[in-house]
Design an enzyme around this catalytic site. Structure first.
Site, PDB file in Angstrom:
ATOM      1  N   LYS A  57       0.813  -1.218   0.000  1.00  0.00           N
ATOM      2  CA  LYS A  57       0.000   0.000   0.000  1.00  0.00           C
ATOM      3  C   LYS A  57       0.849   1.273   0.000  1.00  0.00           C
ATOM      4  O   LYS A  57       0.475   2.262  -0.638  1.00  0.00           O
ATOM      5  CB  LYS A  57      -0.971   0.011   1.171  1.00  0.00           C
ATOM      6  CG  LYS A  57      -0.348   0.141   2.554  1.00  0.00           C
ATOM      7  CD  LYS A  57      -1.421   0.102   3.637  1.00  0.00           C
ATOM      8  CE  LYS A  57      -0.814   0.125   5.034  1.00  0.00           C
ATOM      9  NZ  LYS A  57      -0.209   1.396   5.381  1.00  0.00           N
ATOM     10  N   THR A  58       2.002   1.237   0.700  1.00  0.00           N
ATOM     11  CA  THR A  58       2.854   2.431   0.723  1.00  0.00           C
ATOM     12  C   THR A  58       3.377   2.728  -0.680  1.00  0.00           C
ATOM     13  O   THR A  58       3.442   3.885  -1.105  1.00  0.00           O
ATOM     14  CB  THR A  58       4.034   2.238   1.703  1.00  0.00           C
ATOM     15  OG1 THR A  58       3.516   1.896   2.993  1.00  0.00           O
ATOM     16  CG2 THR A  58       4.869   3.494   1.804  1.00  0.00           C
ATOM     17  N   ASP A 245      -3.754   7.394   5.029  1.00  0.00           N
ATOM     18  CA  ASP A 245      -3.349   6.004   5.250  1.00  0.00           C
ATOM     19  C   ASP A 245      -4.008   5.481   6.532  1.00  0.00           C
ATOM     20  O   ASP A 245      -4.382   6.264   7.404  1.00  0.00           O
ATOM     21  CB  ASP A 245      -1.823   5.954   5.387  1.00  0.00           C
ATOM     22  CG  ASP A 245      -1.271   4.542   5.246  1.00  0.00           C
ATOM     23  OD1 ASP A 245      -2.040   3.627   4.904  1.00  0.00           O
ATOM     24  OD2 ASP A 245      -0.057   4.356   5.490  1.00  0.00           O
ATOM     25  N   GLU A 246      -4.138   4.164   6.658  1.00  0.00           N
ATOM     26  CA  GLU A 246      -4.693   3.518   7.863  1.00  0.00           C
ATOM     27  C   GLU A 246      -6.045   4.125   8.237  1.00  0.00           C
ATOM     28  O   GLU A 246      -6.305   4.443   9.397  1.00  0.00           O
ATOM     29  CB  GLU A 246      -3.709   3.636   9.046  1.00  0.00           C
ATOM     30  CG  GLU A 246      -2.313   3.105   8.771  1.00  0.00           C
ATOM     31  CD  GLU A 246      -2.242   1.580   8.729  1.00  0.00           C
ATOM     32  OE1 GLU A 246      -3.302   0.942   8.804  1.00  0.00           O
ATOM     33  OE2 GLU A 246      -1.139   1.038   8.617  1.00  0.00           O
ATOM     34  N   GLN A 303      -7.800  -4.968   9.888  1.00  0.00           N
ATOM     35  CA  GLN A 303      -6.717  -4.560  10.787  1.00  0.00           C
ATOM     36  C   GLN A 303      -7.122  -3.405  11.697  1.00  0.00           C
ATOM     37  O   GLN A 303      -6.276  -2.680  12.208  1.00  0.00           O
ATOM     38  CB  GLN A 303      -5.484  -4.167   9.966  1.00  0.00           C
ATOM     39  CG  GLN A 303      -4.900  -5.325   9.170  1.00  0.00           C
ATOM     40  CD  GLN A 303      -3.616  -4.946   8.468  1.00  0.00           C
ATOM     41  OE1 GLN A 303      -2.585  -4.715   9.090  1.00  0.00           O
ATOM     42  NE2 GLN A 303      -3.667  -4.878   7.144  1.00  0.00           N
ATOM     43  N   ARG A 666       2.244 -10.268  10.511  1.00  0.00           N
ATOM     44  CA  ARG A 666       3.531  -9.569  10.673  1.00  0.00           C
ATOM     45  C   ARG A 666       4.686 -10.465  10.249  1.00  0.00           C
ATOM     46  O   ARG A 666       5.799  -9.996  10.050  1.00  0.00           O
ATOM     47  CB  ARG A 666       3.768  -9.176  12.140  1.00  0.00           C
ATOM     48  CG  ARG A 666       2.789  -8.224  12.809  1.00  0.00           C
ATOM     49  CD  ARG A 666       2.496  -6.995  12.036  1.00  0.00           C
ATOM     50  NE  ARG A 666       1.318  -7.176  11.206  1.00  0.00           N
ATOM     51  CZ  ARG A 666       0.978  -6.406  10.196  1.00  0.00           C
ATOM     52  NH1 ARG A 666       1.754  -5.408   9.848  1.00  0.00           N
ATOM     53  NH2 ARG A 666      -0.126  -6.623   9.493  1.00  0.00           N
TER      54      ARG A 666
END
Length: 821
Positions: A57-58, A245-246, A303, A666
């Protein structure tokens, strides 16, 4: 030459930003998968990118920003990108600069709080604040609340600084100020009336100190935009592309801020802006209004794990309702984990409802199976983890690429005991941070008192630090004198001669006031600097800090103390001085307020040091956004994960499942799931039941291991962790007594002696015990073995031992429960 509209240039048009010839439009989409390319190239009012864990995504966000600039669709200053940590913001900025070079300068890429600080410092006067307002952290808030609660005797009604702080924070995140809350409060409830008074006094004291807490930064920005539409219009006109973001972690206040920034600017305000010479040409539509900014949000409802902080999962799950016609792009290809890890994550999260269906997949193969382990006790579990970490390290995995996650901080005790005994380098992420140390907060309080003379909290902190013979009674007398004479605390210090205090105390307060005034004078720019509107001629932050530390006597007091810990404290203050020098070097012309702002915005997760060479121990909440070669998820038990407190909360078990999902995703190559059969809680040993979430992972994905001895269930045919029927009513487990009995460590068909090698938390002071290669030793838990080598020096000597039955171990000789044979 290509011209492009620049809303911040008085002339209106400027030469387009220089973009490297090596970076054509196709270069920005080369190597992207079809979904990533679609997310980069889509143009429209609203875009939701549902980005699964590890789906790049980044990269998509940075390439989308670069694409907007490179295609001349936006000037960099028209872009606002918001992330949740300073580390993520810095990474995004670096990536865009790598793509575009100097053409990227002028963007706002920052956290919510950083962006709001920047706006509020500019517009502070509109809401009656000084532009040098202080930002209070959690400890500062608790200090004020502790004082208020004591003055009101509110502790007799059960109020604590932590509980009041939590409630105030929750209200502010809902954009409820004290007056709004007062209108809805139940005045017949003494508890509610008392809380209202605490909230009111807290608000009053922050305002008197020209201070804001973290929740205020966002709430006050929203209030500013709503109360002053023309101020809001300046930012709505400026930022034409907003990327968040997020997004699943946003609370109501953050959600409202985004909505304010993406509102269209009405025609009548556009006309006023035009009259005042503010560029609107080229930005308006046919009606004369400026349309709302284009909004891109990136996130993953799977998430969303911060409900306890006020994060509202509906912000992302109902995005299409808020923005009708919004484009939705799913990123499902994972570039981080193996397929076995992803299959486990998919299977677990599929049990949650009210989510957008997606399946993470990778082209990199199945990889190793997940390793499961059931220990007898928490120490048994910890020893297994320590042994596996050593095995991974011997196989070439760096300690820094390994992490151990747990649900609660209380779980670290057994892990730390075993890790120390096993001579494993580790650090607990989320322990006492550098800026939370008392001596650092003291040094920072000096700087804050200089930058913001109205900050009473900072002044009270340094009044008798280091000790000057100024006691609580004198401090109270100063505060009363200030209140009676309508002075600030700082002004009262300057006028201390009129208080009638003793000459020694009067001299000490007057000397401190003079030191602060001299430091403030150092910050005033030269006449040339003032004329040019710059900070030229003003002293550097590091020079001011050195002056304050020397003249106040704080550093000397630490250096001359007989307390051995004060030597370390002095080194910490010197480290702060070194940091201010780095700040001065990296930010020429920056002010003291700039430095204080940067420090106050450092988040816990930003302090991770990837080059530390130590195993990271942290809670699952802290693990969000990180990744490691090998991950150990510990305590996968009912009551821990899901946590017992979540059972009664609406949506609690679903949020806990998302937390488990975050932990699983993770891991890049190796994932370990562990639990214990019994765990000590509140001083009592309790039977621990495996988590219901383990039942949701397909059996073939996990290779179960168990502690030696009779540790299996159902006659040795199944791992203990699967000691229940799958598909049981009411979830995977239900509350069946026979399962509890079958799992119980107190009930066994075999004698307890069959539990071989049960690991305890025993330690022993071995004094000056010396060992050499070839020595035979006996260990409390592992039995007899032979020393193969000894490394390290002094108290850090480590014995490498090959045990006859337990295999290879590393032991810290000073405390290991061993004896030489």
């Amino acid at each position: 030459m290509t011209l492009i509209l620049d809303p911040d240039d008085p002339a209106g048009w400027r030469e387009a930003p220089a973009v490297s010839a090596d970076h054509s439009g196709s270069r920005l989409t080369d190597g992207l998968n079809p979904e990533q390319r679609e997310a980069v190239e889509y143009r429209g009012p609203a875009l939701l990118i549902v980005a699964g864990a590890g789906s790049g995504k980044t990269r998509v966000l940075t390439h989308r920003i670069a694409s907007l600039i490179e295609s001349r669709e936006a000037w960099p200053s028209q872009i606002l990108a918001i992330t949740f940590t300073n580390k993520a913001a810095a990474e995004m900025r670096e990536r865009v600069e790598a793509l575009l070079g100097e053409g990227a300068s002028g963007m706002w890429i920052s956290t919510f709080h950083s962006a709001c600080v920047r706006i509020l410092r500019r517009e502070a006067e509109s809401i009656g604040l000084s532009s040098t307002f202080t930002i209070y952290d959690s400890a500062d808030q608790r200090t004020i609340l502790k004082r208020i609660i004591k003055e009101l005797d509110a502790d007799t009604m059960g109020f604590t600084p932590a509980s009041a702080q939590s409630k105030i924070s929750k209200l502010k995140n809902e954009l409820t100020d004290v007056e709004t809350h007062a209108r809805n409060a139940n005045t017949n409830d003494p508890q509610e009336v008392m809380f209202l008074e605490i909230f009111r006094q807290y608000t009053r004291r922050l305002r008197a100190a020209s201070a804001l807490d973290f929740d205020d930064l966002i709430a006050e920005t929203v209030y500013l935009f709503r109360a002053f539409p023309k101020v809001a219009a300046l930012y709505q006109r400026r930022f034409r592309h907003i990327l968040v973001d997020e997004y699943q972690d946003t609370n109501h206040a953050q959600y409202s801020l985004i909505h304010e920034l993406t509102r269209p600017v009405p025609r009548e305000i556009v006309a006023e802006l035009d009259e005042h010479g503010i560029l609107v040409r080229g930005l308006t539509d046919a009606s004369g209004a400026i349309p709302g900014a284009s909004l891109t949000v990136v996130g993953d409802s799977d998430q969303s794990i911060y409900a306890f902080r006020g994060a509202d999962i509906r912000n992302i799950s109902e995005f299409e309702r808020d923005f009708p016609g919004a484009k939705v792009v799913l990123l499902e290809q994972n570039y981080r984990s193996t397929q076995n890890i992803l299959s486990a994550a998919n299977a677990v999260i599929a049990n949650n409802f009210d989510r957008k269906e997606k399946k993470l997949w990778t082209a990199d193969g199945d990889g190793d199976k997940i390793t499961g382990y059931t220990g007898y006790t928490a120490h048994d579990e910890a020893q297994f983890i320590a042994d596996e970490i050593e095995a991974l390290h011997r196989a070439g995995v760096a300690y820094r690429d390994i992490a151990v996650f747990y649900r609660t901080n209380a779980q670290t005790r057994a892990l730390e005991e075993i890790f120390v005994r096993s001579a494993l380098p580790y650090r607990v992420v989320g322990g006492t941070k550098f800026y939370e140390r008392a001596e650092i907060k003291d040094a920072m309080a000096y700087l804050i008192a200089v930058a913001n003379p109205a900050d009473e909290l900072a002044l009270r902190r340094i009044l008798n630090t280091p000790k000057r013979g100024i006691g609580p009674a004198t401090e109270t007398a100063l505060a009363s004198f200030a209140e009676q004479n309508e002075l600030t605390f700082r002004q009262a210090m300057r006028a201390v001669d009129g208080l009638g205090l003793g000459p020694k105390v009067t001299g000490a307060i007057s000397a401190l006031a003079n030191v602060l005034d001299e430091a403030a004078a150092m910050l005033v720019p030269s006449a040339e600097g003032i004329e040019a509107g710059t900070n030229a001629g003003a002293a550097k932050v590091s020079d001011v800090l050195v002056f304050l530390m020397e003249r106040s006597g704080l550093l000397d007091a630490l250096r001359n103390s007989r307390d051995p810990q004060d030597e370390t404290r002095a080194e910490n203050v010197e480290e702060l001085v070194a940091q201010t020098r780095d700040f001065d070097r990296e930010n020429p012309g920056a002010t003291l307020v700039d430095f204080l702002t940067q420090v106050s915005l450092v988040a816990a997760a930003d302090e991770l040091d990837d080059a530390s060479g130590t195993v990271s121990l942290m809670t699952l909440h802290t693990a969000k956004g990180l990744e490691y070669h090998a991950v150990f998820l510990t305590g996968i038990e009912e009551g821990l994960l899901p946590h017992q407190m979540s059972a009664s909360e609406p949506g609690g078990p679903a949020e806990e499942r998302r937390l488990f999902y975050v932990g699983i995703t993770r891991a890049r190559k190796r994932l370990y799931l562990s639990l214990a059969m019994s765990r000590t809680q509140f001083g009592e040993v309790a039977v621990a039941m495996p988590s219901r979430y383990l039942q949701e992972i397909p059996e073939g994905l996990i290779d179960w291991r168990q502690s030696p001895g009779m540790a299996t269930s159902r006659g040795g045919t199944q791992p203990r962790a699967l000691n229940a029927r799958r598909g049981a009513p009411g979830g995977a487990w239900g509350t069946r007594d026979r399962d509890l009995e079958r799992f119980s460590v107190t009930r066994s068909d075999k004698p307890k002696t069959e539990w071989a090698n049960r690991v305890t938390g025993t330690v022993r002071d071995n004094g000056d015990l010396t060992l050499e290669a070839g020595d035979r030793i006996r260990h409390t838990d592992f039995g007899e073995g032979t020393v193969t080598q000894v490394t390290g020096e002094g108290t850090k000597r480590i014995a490498h031992v090959g045990f006859d039955t337990a295999g290879q171990k590393k032991l810290l000789i000073k405390i290991a429960p061993i004896e030489k044979l």
